[in-house]
Design a protein around this motif. Structure first.
Motif, PDB file in Angstrom:
ATOM      1  N   VAL A 164      48.549  20.502  53.878  1.00  0.00           N
ATOM      2  CA  VAL A 164      47.463  20.295  52.972  1.00  0.00           C
ATOM      3  C   VAL A 164      47.867  18.723  52.567  1.00  0.00           C
ATOM      4  CG1 VAL A 164      45.830  20.827  50.874  1.00  0.00           C
ATOM      5  CG2 VAL A 164      46.751  22.614  52.430  1.00  0.00           C
ATOM      6  N   ALA A 193      45.555  15.452  53.030  1.00  0.00           N
ATOM      7  CA  ALA A 193      44.681  14.938  51.945  1.00  0.00           C
ATOM      8  C   ALA A 193      45.360  13.400  51.861  1.00  0.00           C
ATOM      9  CB  ALA A 193      45.146  15.381  50.842  1.00  0.00           C
ATOM     10  N   LYS A 241      43.392  26.706  51.772  1.00  0.00           N
ATOM     11  CA  LYS A 241      42.044  26.135  50.762  1.00  0.00           C
ATOM     12  C   LYS A 241      42.876  26.540  49.205  1.00  0.00           C
ATOM     13  CE  LYS A 241      38.074  25.076  49.548  1.00  0.00           C
ATOM     14  NZ  LYS A 241      37.611  23.770  50.201  1.00  0.00           N
ATOM     15  N   ASP A 254      44.025  23.165  47.944  1.00  0.00           N
ATOM     16  CA  ASP A 254      43.257  22.152  48.250  1.00  0.00           C
ATOM     17  C   ASP A 254      42.856  21.618  46.927  1.00  0.00           C
ATOM     18  OD1 ASP A 254      41.209  20.137  49.576  1.00  0.00           O
ATOM     19  OD2 ASP A 254      39.651  21.643  49.607  1.00  0.00           O
ATOM     20  N   VAL A 275      39.644  20.605  52.317  1.00  0.00           N
ATOM     21  CA  VAL A 275      40.143  21.762  53.444  1.00  0.00           C
ATOM     22  C   VAL A 275      38.642  22.372  53.675  1.00  0.00           C
ATOM     23  CG1 VAL A 275      41.164  23.996  53.689  1.00  0.00           C
ATOM     24  CG2 VAL A 275      42.355  22.293  52.724  1.00  0.00           C
TER      25      VAL A 275
END
Lengths: 472, 472
Positions: free
Chosen positions: B273, B277, B301, B304, B309
């Motif tokens: 993640v 990002a 998620k 996130d 995501v």
């Protein structure tokens, strides 16, 4: 000198003026006119259509023409609008515009929704469908937990093949692909026959849903002249195909067009199919209002010999708005459509299909159709009557043979977008004309749905709309 | 010199050889190992994983490690296969290949379907769901004929938001978009974040459904090294992002991967993640087996922070294979996803949503999950046991912590495609490894589903498969 049909029309117009034919009277049949004036079928028909266009006559399902209520005469029919050339920049953004309109409509409390192109639930056989589904759930307790298996339930595919056979299309049940509404069917059809960057020829105006799909798939729409009475101009399409080699598909609504309400005459449908076959261009038809036609209307697919027509349809408007049951006959693209459908959303749920199949195969379906279509006929008449009363002179309106959509051309200078905003502030929702063209050609128009029966609220809403237009 | 964790592992391997730890015995807990050997948590864990990788230990939900059944020891775990460079021509055609495999599987009568990645209907709460739906139909007779209105029923959106909160994801009900299965959710996610011609980074192998979507949308898949134990290599992804600027999205299955069965450790999920990002690349996760994990598995998620995501999920595998109920959290692309969803298939049917929402909010859902996951654990054990008995030496297999998918590497020279054909001729359906890569890298593999309980037919089918592999 006036052509023959015009002279016949003049004669009957005078008779109406003179009161010898009164509003509500049955007009002489086409056969009678042929005999009385010793003219051909086509001349007799032209004479009737001339009077109909002028608002003196009204066609009723299987009953012929009737002399029109006088107030209705105040409403000339909508005309074909000249197509201005479009700035290429205007090709983008219809989805954003439509989404914005839809979103604004959802944020506001609405008392009269005249934008919804569907009838109220009372006009659909909710209880009968519900009873069938309950019985199926009792008899087959694993219905909701057994994996879906095919591109359609065999019973539904067979039932739909039988229905469409009655409209002149011979299709094997295995050719019917069940989809998530006509919307998914149109997506699959366009994905099957186009490449990103290609062009799709459409009617002008066109249903905004089609324009959104075209844009979302990275395609471009080219809008062709379309008559509010006879639909797409086949000559204009031929010209466009000659001049624009990027046209990969033609996507039309030949029966009870949304928003115009028009139906292409059979000869024009045949010519359209022949032209597309000759040029090798895919022809996609959206037929969701086909069974709302008072005369059984043949879909384009009925003239298709080479598998070049993709027929898209749905039961959402005609039978069950709560079920997302669409279907299609994909012609020579069937294998590709089935692959894309699997890739896009797998196989459809089986319980709603089995439920609807049972209903379609019963006499109740035809009874439902007659009741629905008679109710919509009454709604159309009542709305047209109230529009004629409440809207200012200069307003033009279509009076379609079936369905629930009225297309209004506002008097010069009035804007559909402005009317949308002013109406929404008063709890009235309409569909502004700007939704129905990538070029925003129809800002002077609005689409009104007469799905809901006339009542005091609707009458008040139409009165408000009329006074807003007057004040514009 | 051997690292510390290997020396600890050696010691316990000897204990098992010596019989002081017997098959079925509980293995000392990680905490005990830390104390006994005065080592860190990570060293203790590495020792356990080493023995698990060698097939001596088996991890059980919430109970720690157990010494493995001796026959199972004969089955080394599947390994990460070296990625050969792919001929660009091989990028095309996965859909055609998969369609061909699926179509051949449908033409043949099948007695043992080991290709179906879903449990049999008896493992789902069919009667309970059916009763709820019948009651709703009785109470609301217009359910099937009222137009669908929103991107999800409010009760279902709220129930799903509550469920996912328990897994570390804070989402408002309005962020949940209901779709036609996870398949439509993945389509919408990819359409929202990519442009035709772009590249999507995926695991290798990957679920064929994802590869089909990528191809059908005119995108290109780049397959990244993926460990059968820990999932996608984040290092490899970082390298790919550095070297290929056409990568527009990463699409992964981080929990109980299809077909590998692996789950990324939390640290790896967090790193994935963070990497996406940092690089501004959309990260799409398919979590449809997430609730089959014995330990509550956090979806990507959960890490996130910036809405980068897109979480895609479905109730089809976990609750109701007969309903096509998927859902997604689209992060910062929610408005675009909702627009595309409307354009692609309008709003979902409301009755199935209301039915499932009621069940999800009852204690029956957790009871169902426990029962389903316990049954699948027994199936996995039984299948692994029979595979160890029937398949020749050199066969490697994954033993996932949850779900129903086993990934087999056949002995050198054996082909999954050949086995598929030979098995199908004998009424046995399997998923050949070639379906799971655009580069056809996994022809030496097959995916077997153990959704169906072990019985004589399945045992006979596995015996037949084993002897076909021997004869290959």
């Amino acid at each position: 000198m006036n052509p023959l049909y015009r002279r016949i029309a003049d004669q009957y117009r005078s008779a109406i003026h003179a009161g010898s034919l009164r509003p509500g009277d049955r007009f002489p049949s086409v056969r009678t006119l042929m005999r009385t004036h010793t003219v051909s079928l086509s001349t007799a028909l032209q004479a009737c259509r001339q009077l109909e266009d002028e608002g003196w006559l009204e066609a009723r399902a299987r009953s012929g023409y009737f002399v029109q209520h006088p107030r209705r005469r105040g409403l000339p029919p909508a005309t074909e609008q000249g197509l201005r050339p479009i700035d290429p920049a205007a090709y983008v953004g219809i989805s954003a515009h439509v989404s914005e309109i839809l979103a604004r409509g959802q944020r506001q409390p609405v008392t009269a929704n005249l934008a919804l192109a569907v009838a109220p639930s009372a006009l659909y056989p909710g209880e009968a469908l519900s009873r069938i589904m309950q019985r199926k759930l009792r008899l087959q307790p694993t219905a909701l937990v057994s994996m879906t298996r095919r591109h359609g339930h065999p019973l539904l595919r067979a039932a739909l093949a039988r229905r469409v056979l009655a409209r002149g299309v011979a299709a094997a049940p295995e050719e019917v692909v069940i989809t998530q509404g006509a919307t998914e069917a149109m997506n699959l059809a366009l994905r099957a026959v186009t490449q990103p960057g290609g062009t799709v020829a459409v009617e002008s105006p066109s249903f905004y849903g089609l324009l959104q799909i075209i844009e979302a798939l990275g395609l471009r729409a080219i809008e062709l002249p379309t008559s509010p009475r006879d639909g797409l101009s086949v000559e204009a399409l031929a010209f466009a195909l000659d001049s624009d080699p990027s046209i990969q598909a033609v996507a039309v609504m030949p029966t009870l067009h949304n928003p115009l309400g028009c139906t292409m005459p059979d000869a024009r449908k045949a010519a359209l199919v022949a032209l597309c076959a000759e040029r090798g261009v895919a022809l996609i038809e959206d037929d969701i209002y086909g069974e709302m036609s008072p005369q059984p209307a043949r879909p384009l697919k009925a003239w298709d010999r080479a598998g070049g027509v993709i027929h898209c349809n749905s039961l959402s408007k005609i039978l069950a708005p709560g079920l997302r049951l669409g279907w299609m006959l994909a012609g020579r693209w069937q294998a590709r459509v089935e692959m894309l459908k699997y890739t896009q959303s797998r196989f459809p749920e089986e319980l709603p299909q089995a439920t609807v199949a049972e209903f379609l195969d019963s006499p109740a379906y035809d009874r439902h159709l007659r009741r629905l279509n008679e109710a919509l006929r009454q709604h159309r008449d009542a709305y047209a009557d109230r529009i004629a009363t409440h809207f200012p002179p200069g307003t033009r309106v279509t009076l379609p043979e079936g369905g629930m959509l009225l297309w209004l051309q506002l008097p010069d200078g009035a804007s559909g977008d402005t009317l949308f905003d002013a109406a929404l502030a008063r709890g009235i929702k309409i569909a502004p004309g700007s939704m129905f063209s990538t070029g925003r050609r129809y800002d002077g128009c609005v689409r009104l749905s007469c799905g809901r029966a006339m009542d005091e609220d609707v009458d008040a809403a139409l009165r408000t709309l009329g006074s807003l237009v007057r004040g514009a």
